[in-house]
Scaffold this active site. Structure first.
Site, PDB file in Angstrom:
ATOM      1  N   HIS A 174       0.843  -1.207   0.000  1.00  0.00           N
ATOM      2  CA  HIS A 174       0.000   0.000   0.000  1.00  0.00           C
ATOM      3  C   HIS A 174       0.870   1.246   0.000  1.00  0.00           C
ATOM      4  O   HIS A 174       2.030   1.226   0.456  1.00  0.00           O
ATOM      5  CB  HIS A 174      -0.924  -0.005   1.214  1.00  0.00           C
ATOM      6  CG  HIS A 174      -0.207   0.027   2.540  1.00  0.00           C
ATOM      7  ND1 HIS A 174      -0.008   1.193   3.248  1.00  0.00           N
ATOM      8  CD2 HIS A 174       0.345  -0.966   3.286  1.00  0.00           C
ATOM      9  CE1 HIS A 174       0.632   0.919   4.376  1.00  0.00           C
ATOM     10  NE2 HIS A 174       0.866  -0.376   4.429  1.00  0.00           N
ATOM     11  N   ASP A 203       6.477   2.072   6.737  1.00  0.00           N
ATOM     12  CA  ASP A 203       5.132   1.555   6.507  1.00  0.00           C
ATOM     13  C   ASP A 203       4.315   2.558   5.683  1.00  0.00           C
ATOM     14  O   ASP A 203       3.635   3.411   6.221  1.00  0.00           O
ATOM     15  CB  ASP A 203       4.460   1.301   7.853  1.00  0.00           C
ATOM     16  CG  ASP A 203       3.096   0.647   7.721  1.00  0.00           C
ATOM     17  OD1 ASP A 203       2.818   0.063   6.659  1.00  0.00           O
ATOM     18  OD2 ASP A 203       2.310   0.729   8.683  1.00  0.00           O
ATOM     19  N   GLU A 237      -4.921   0.540   2.617  1.00  0.00           N
ATOM     20  CA  GLU A 237      -4.657  -0.575   3.534  1.00  0.00           C
ATOM     21  C   GLU A 237      -4.833  -0.171   4.984  1.00  0.00           C
ATOM     22  O   GLU A 237      -5.284  -0.979   5.808  1.00  0.00           O
ATOM     23  CB  GLU A 237      -3.237  -1.104   3.300  1.00  0.00           C
ATOM     24  CG  GLU A 237      -2.915  -2.402   4.057  1.00  0.00           C
ATOM     25  CD  GLU A 237      -2.377  -2.192   5.465  1.00  0.00           C
ATOM     26  OE1 GLU A 237      -2.340  -3.167   6.244  1.00  0.00           O
ATOM     27  OE2 GLU A 237      -2.008  -1.034   5.802  1.00  0.00           O
ATOM     28  N   GLU A 238      -4.484   1.075   5.307  1.00  0.00           N
ATOM     29  CA  GLU A 238      -4.543   1.501   6.703  1.00  0.00           C
ATOM     30  C   GLU A 238      -5.979   1.607   7.217  1.00  0.00           C
ATOM     31  O   GLU A 238      -6.191   1.774   8.424  1.00  0.00           O
ATOM     32  CB  GLU A 238      -3.817   2.835   6.886  1.00  0.00           C
ATOM     33  CG  GLU A 238      -2.326   2.795   6.574  1.00  0.00           C
ATOM     34  CD  GLU A 238      -1.515   1.934   7.538  1.00  0.00           C
ATOM     35  OE1 GLU A 238      -2.125   1.332   8.459  1.00  0.00           O
ATOM     36  OE2 GLU A 238      -0.291   1.851   7.376  1.00  0.00           O
ATOM     37  N   GLU A 262       5.165  -5.303   3.476  1.00  0.00           N
ATOM     38  CA  GLU A 262       5.083  -4.637   4.766  1.00  0.00           C
ATOM     39  C   GLU A 262       6.455  -4.707   5.445  1.00  0.00           C
ATOM     40  O   GLU A 262       7.261  -5.588   5.150  1.00  0.00           O
ATOM     41  CB  GLU A 262       4.034  -5.305   5.654  1.00  0.00           C
ATOM     42  CG  GLU A 262       2.603  -5.149   5.165  1.00  0.00           C
ATOM     43  CD  GLU A 262       2.048  -3.754   5.395  1.00  0.00           C
ATOM     44  OE1 GLU A 262       2.722  -2.928   6.053  1.00  0.00           O
ATOM     45  OE2 GLU A 262       0.933  -3.480   4.907  1.00  0.00           O
ATOM     46  N   HIS A 446       3.799   3.651  12.766  1.00  0.00           N
ATOM     47  CA  HIS A 446       2.613   4.461  13.082  1.00  0.00           C
ATOM     48  C   HIS A 446       2.879   5.529  14.141  1.00  0.00           C
ATOM     49  O   HIS A 446       1.926   6.085  14.699  1.00  0.00           O
ATOM     50  CB  HIS A 446       1.435   3.582  13.538  1.00  0.00           C
ATOM     51  CG  HIS A 446       0.846   2.759  12.435  1.00  0.00           C
ATOM     52  ND1 HIS A 446      -0.357   2.084  12.576  1.00  0.00           N
ATOM     53  CD2 HIS A 446       1.272   2.480  11.179  1.00  0.00           C
ATOM     54  CE1 HIS A 446      -0.632   1.439  11.454  1.00  0.00           C
ATOM     55  NE2 HIS A 446       0.348   1.668  10.580  1.00  0.00           N
TER      56      HIS A 446
END
Length: 477
Positions: A174, A203, A237-238, A262, A446
């Site tokens: 993603h 990410d 995707e998130e 990932e 994140h």
């Protein structure tokens, strides 16, 4: 059975001291499956050599001076030794040099990607990254389709490269992040030693750069021994890939192998990831004045609290299922008994049947209420299926481990508790074989401290190219 699949078996059979019991068992097995022809010529050339003299001695009956009936096992044992030694062979020097040469350009590409905000709801930023990735794929000679993926704010970029072989690969990651517009300006790409920082640097902007440069390296090596390589860059995707999941699910079965990029936190590859579900709990009560007539109300907040206590043990540790209540909402004004309340739980599972089990158990539990005349409902929403542990993925991990050994490094197959798009690619029947966390190594995902390990660029590029080249040449099971 692929020849590469024999490597770990061979190493275990041979052992440090050449344990012949394991050799003879494996040799007999190889005879049964018709692999004698693979090794016999090589062993015949070296059977009298000093390097395999101990094998011959092990094969001889007690007191005998020359091989007897088990010569075939001896020949195969020699081949196994040769194959085992190959697992620790030097790396492909040309490929390693090419990976090292790509590192500066990789970092520049990563910088460009990180410095564009592309949060899942940021249509403008997603559009910029989409065009950048589409352009890079076209430069590599790919046919590119850009597909709308409602309700996603961005689009799915699909690139296809046709080769001359028999094996098909799908590489996916993603390009959305969890960060907000303006974060890239506040925290632009920067390097500190062997670490790179910035929104989504690991990410999964690092995964996108890994795919692009891996394909560039294949092109520079003039390698087209694959049948097809399909690249999927998705924008959502998130937030559970609500718009792009159908594209992944549709494309994946047409491929032999799917690699998802990932980021691992260490030098790992993931052979399983959890599925994700939400558990929605809703309570309907009756409003009333909190000061003058509270007894006339039916407090939905109190009933919600009661239900949360009752539902706190919905998980199943034995199966790796977790259910954690994370979002609660009730009431708008202090002086009003709330007539509604709701909560949402994060559920993770490795077994898809756990969704039905949790729904069944929760529905039974909520029948017991503390506040009369309230209505309570509970619903489990499947957001992402698990990528369950399976033999095909274990085989791919073995190939990856063998390739890393060429570099003098170790690689560990792991099962991850997070959920990824690998769950949509995994079909549960061995095809495609799926491997996750092929991207750049990174930590603090994140968070504002998210970073990518720049030392992992070269080995990870090497891994991608060697995996494609090795699997393209493998014989069918």
């Amino acid at each position: 059975m692929q020849r590469w699949a024999l490597l770990p078996v061979a190493r275990r059979a041979v052992g440090i001291d050449g344990g012949f019991a394991g050799l003879e068992v494996l040799a007999g097995y190889l005879l049964q499956i018709g692999h004698a022809r693979i090794f016999s010529r090589q062993c015949a050339d070296t059977i009298n050599g000093r390097s395999n003299a101990f094998v011959i001695r092990k094969c001889l009956p007690n007191g005998a001076s020359r091989p007897g009936e088990n010569m075939k096992s001896c020949l195969l044992a020699c081949g196994i030794l040769s194959l085992s030694a190959a697992a620790f062979a030097a790396p492909d020097k040309n490929l390693l040099a090419l990976a090292e040469a790509h590192k500066p350009a990789f970092i520049e590409e990563l910088k460009t990607l990180v410095n564009i905000d592309s949060g899942t709801d940021d249509a403008k930023g997603l559009g910029q990254v989409e065009q950048l990735l589409a352009t890079r794929l076209k430069e590599l000679g790919a046919n590119v389709d850009i597909l709308a993926a409602p309700p996603a704010a961005g689009k799915v970029v699909v690139g296809t490269l046709e080769g001359s072989g028999t094996k098909s690969f799908m590489l996916m990651i993603h390009y959305d992040t969890v960060f907000s517009p303006g974060d890239a300006a506040k925290r632009p790409f920067r390097m500190d030693g062997n670490k790179a920082y910035g929104p989504g640097v690991a990410d999964a902007k690092g995964g996108a750069a890994m795919i692009i440069h891996g394909l560039q390296m294949l092109k520079e090596r003039s390698n087209r021994q694959y049948k097809r390589i399909t690249v999927v860059f998705n924008p959502d995707e998130e937030k559970s890939s609500l718009g792009s999941r159908a594209v992944i699910t549709r494309l994946a079965p047409d491929h032999d192998y799917v690699f998802s990029y990932e980021p691992p936190e260490k030098e790992n590859v993931a052979v399983a990831t959890n599925g994700i579900a939400y558990v929605h709990l809703n309570v309907k009560g009756k409003a009333s004045h909190a000061g003058s007539a509270p007894e006339q109300g039916r407090n939905a907040a109190i009933e919600l609290a009661n239900q949360l206590v009752q539902l706190k043990d919905l998980g199943n540790p034995a199966k790796g299922t977790t259910v954690n209540w994370t979002v609660l909402q009730s009431g708008e004004k202090v002086n009003i008994i709330p007539d509604s309340a709701k909560a949402t739980a994060d559920m993770r599972m490795s077994d898809l049947t756990e969704i039905e089990r949790v729904q069944r158990d929760a529905s039974a539990i909520v029948q017991k209420k503390l506040i009369p005349e309230t209505e309570v409902t509970v619903r489990v929403e499947n957001r992402r299926p698990p990528f369950s542990k399976n033999p095909a993925s274990d085989k791919l991990a073995t190939v990856a481990q063998t390739i890393y050994q060429e570099l003098g490094q170790s690689l560990t197959p792991v099962s991850m508790r997070f959920g990824t798009d690998a769950g949509f690619a995994y079909q549960g029947n061995g095809k495609p074989a799926v491997l996750e966390t092929m991207g750049i190594v990174g930590e603090r995902i994140h968070s504002a401290d998210e970073f990518a390990d720049l030392d992992s660029i070269v080995p990870r590029l090497y891994l991608t190219v060697r995996m494609i080249e090795t699997l393209s040449q493998s014989v069918p099971d």
